[in-house]
Design a protein around this motif. Sequence first.
Motif, PDB file in Angstrom:
ATOM      1  N   HIS A 109       9.098  26.584  56.476  1.00 61.87           N
ATOM      2  CA  HIS A 109       9.904  27.099  57.585  1.00 61.87           C
ATOM      3  C   HIS A 109      11.343  27.477  57.248  1.00 61.87           C
ATOM      4  O   HIS A 109      12.121  27.783  58.159  1.00 61.87           O
ATOM      5  N   SER A 136      -2.019  19.593  56.712  1.00 59.98           N
ATOM      6  CA  SER A 136      -0.676  20.159  56.799  1.00 59.98           C
ATOM      7  C   SER A 136       0.377  19.067  56.900  1.00 59.98           C
ATOM      8  O   SER A 136       0.268  18.152  57.706  1.00 59.98           O
ATOM      9  N   PHE A 175      11.375  22.431  66.740  1.00 64.81           N
ATOM     10  CA  PHE A 175      10.600  23.489  67.406  1.00 64.81           C
ATOM     11  C   PHE A 175       9.276  22.976  67.959  1.00 64.81           C
ATOM     12  O   PHE A 175       8.542  23.702  68.594  1.00 64.81           O
ATOM     13  N   ASN A 223       6.295  29.752  68.275  1.00 72.57           N
ATOM     14  CA  ASN A 223       5.859  29.586  69.662  1.00 72.57           C
ATOM     15  C   ASN A 223       6.984  28.910  70.416  1.00 72.57           C
ATOM     16  O   ASN A 223       7.357  27.792  70.079  1.00 72.57           O
ATOM     17  N   GLY A 241       0.881  14.976  65.199  1.00 73.10           N
ATOM     18  CA  GLY A 241       0.989  13.957  64.162  1.00 73.10           C
ATOM     19  C   GLY A 241       1.281  14.509  62.791  1.00 73.10           C
ATOM     20  O   GLY A 241       1.067  15.686  62.512  1.00 73.10           O
ATOM     21  N   SER A 270       4.614  22.721  55.652  1.00 74.76           N
ATOM     22  CA  SER A 270       5.450  23.386  56.649  1.00 74.76           C
ATOM     23  C   SER A 270       6.834  23.554  56.046  1.00 74.76           C
ATOM     24  O   SER A 270       7.638  22.634  56.052  1.00 74.76           O
TER      25      SER A 270
HETATM   26  N1  SAH Z   1       2.938  17.395  60.908  1.00 72.45           N
HETATM   27  C1  SAH Z   1       2.228  18.401  60.195  1.00 72.45           C
HETATM   28  C2  SAH Z   1       1.069  19.021  60.939  1.00 72.45           C
HETATM   29  C3  SAH Z   1       1.215  19.322  62.398  1.00 72.45           C
HETATM   30  S1  SAH Z   1       1.986  20.778  62.957  1.00 72.45           S
HETATM   31  C4  SAH Z   1       3.162  19.450  59.680  1.00 72.45           C
HETATM   32  O1  SAH Z   1       4.352  19.363  59.958  1.00 72.45           O
HETATM   33  O2  SAH Z   1       2.742  20.339  58.967  1.00 72.45           O
HETATM   34  C5  SAH Z   1       1.065  22.146  62.384  1.00 72.45           C
HETATM   35  C6  SAH Z   1       1.952  23.353  62.119  1.00 72.45           C
HETATM   36  O3  SAH Z   1       2.462  23.922  63.330  1.00 72.45           O
HETATM   37  C7  SAH Z   1       3.163  23.003  61.279  1.00 72.45           C
HETATM   38  O4  SAH Z   1       3.357  24.001  60.314  1.00 72.45           O
HETATM   39  C8  SAH Z   1       4.266  23.016  62.294  1.00 72.45           C
HETATM   40  O5  SAH Z   1       5.495  23.169  61.684  1.00 72.45           O
HETATM   41  C9  SAH Z   1       3.847  24.163  63.173  1.00 72.45           C
HETATM   42  N2  SAH Z   1       4.499  24.224  64.473  1.00 72.45           N
HETATM   43  C10 SAH Z   1       4.876  23.215  65.269  1.00 72.45           C
HETATM   44  N3  SAH Z   1       5.471  23.671  66.381  1.00 72.45           N
HETATM   45  C11 SAH Z   1       5.462  25.009  66.282  1.00 72.45           C
HETATM   46  C12 SAH Z   1       5.941  26.062  67.123  1.00 72.45           C
HETATM   47  N4  SAH Z   1       6.542  25.806  68.276  1.00 72.45           N
HETATM   48  N5  SAH Z   1       5.732  27.329  66.707  1.00 72.45           N
HETATM   49  C13 SAH Z   1       5.119  27.591  65.536  1.00 72.45           C
HETATM   50  N6  SAH Z   1       4.647  26.650  64.716  1.00 72.45           N
HETATM   51  C14 SAH Z   1       4.830  25.375  65.072  1.00 72.45           C
END
Ligand code: SAH
Length: 344
Positions: A216, A191, A115, A290, A159, A214
């Motif tokens: 999910h 995160s 995603f 998103n 990252g 994360s």
């Molecule tokens: N790599 C780390 C931090 C970066 S992403 C991680 O995986 O946690 C920060 C957050 O945004 C993470 O929870 C990630 O899963 C989320 N994220 C990434 N793309 C997204 C999207 N399209 N919609 C909602 N959350 C998203």
Amino acid sequence: MTELTGMTCAEITEWVKTQGYPAFRGKQIFRWIHQGAEFGEMTNLSKEMRENLEQTAIVQPVHVRLKRESPLDGTVKLLYELRDGNCVEGVLMRYKYGVSLCISTQVGCRMGCRFCASTLEGRVRDLTAGEMLGEILCANRLLEEEDIRVSHVVLMGSGEPLDNYGNVVRFLRLMKEEEGIQLSLRNISLSTCGIVPKMYDLAEEGLPVTLCVSLHAPTDEIRRQTMPIANTWSIAEILEACRNYIRKTGRRVIFEYALSDGLNAEKEHAEQLSRLLRGMQCHVNLIPLNVVRERDMKGIDEKKVQEFLKVLQNNHISATRRREMGDDIEGACGQLRRKVITGE
Ligand code: SAH
């Protein structure tokens, strides 16, 4: 060129000595760096010294290339340029309690979550500790006219912070330096997609940052559909590492849960999630997914978000729906950089 930005005050002091200057210059330079100054602005150093140092060292390795401010809520999306021409994104959000800055830890990412836009071209390189600090210093300079500073930092830009562990820990330690930027580690959130061994390592560092995971998904089966890392570590292993983190640091853990229709957003998933987290010192952040143009994943209606939230709350799981900020200025996370690098 030596990048001084990621060095401690003691390290810079050693370095100035190798350049033939007295030790006390180290502290002066360290202070200036944390105020976001370039050599030219270090007015307590002689012009000759500044010019000499400029030949061999870098103090501000990050610059703002693009800035978009939301007229609705004052959120600022930033595109930072690094010295090698690579770009990373940042977001500055204004809250009642202060200013929160989202920073990147790598150019791109190799975790491959389906995603996420940051992972589309894989990882280009790790950011240095100095570059991570540089992102904050740039934001502070933008805020100078308003006489405010960044008070909270989230490592949630591009990252995977635990895939760049050494530099991230170095960056976090810099926050504690006496003459430095002095951001409270309690105001910093890291995160991760759940790199279990590194979660154990982090718990031993004595750095009381808020750990965000994360998640999910409420089951490994669902998680594996979107997160390749789920093939390496199970949810049970992640939760055990979280319990350890809570024991060691006394801090609650935050779980991020991006809701996507048809994947993980049914009431039954909320029930499963509640069972997983029951009794744990934690909080759940619900995020409507998103939609990223290049990915085939669905967003979700607000009504379903609220229903999911209700189930968690009825089960006494602390949970909130994350406020979306700056939606009017650019789509999903990672989209600003893509727009610039692909020229679309
Ligand atoms: N790599 C780390 C931090 C970066 S992403 C991680 O995986 O946690 C920060 C957050 O945004 C993470 O929870 C990630 O899963 C989320 N994220 C990434 N793309 C997204 C999207 N399209 N919609 C909602 N959350 C998203």
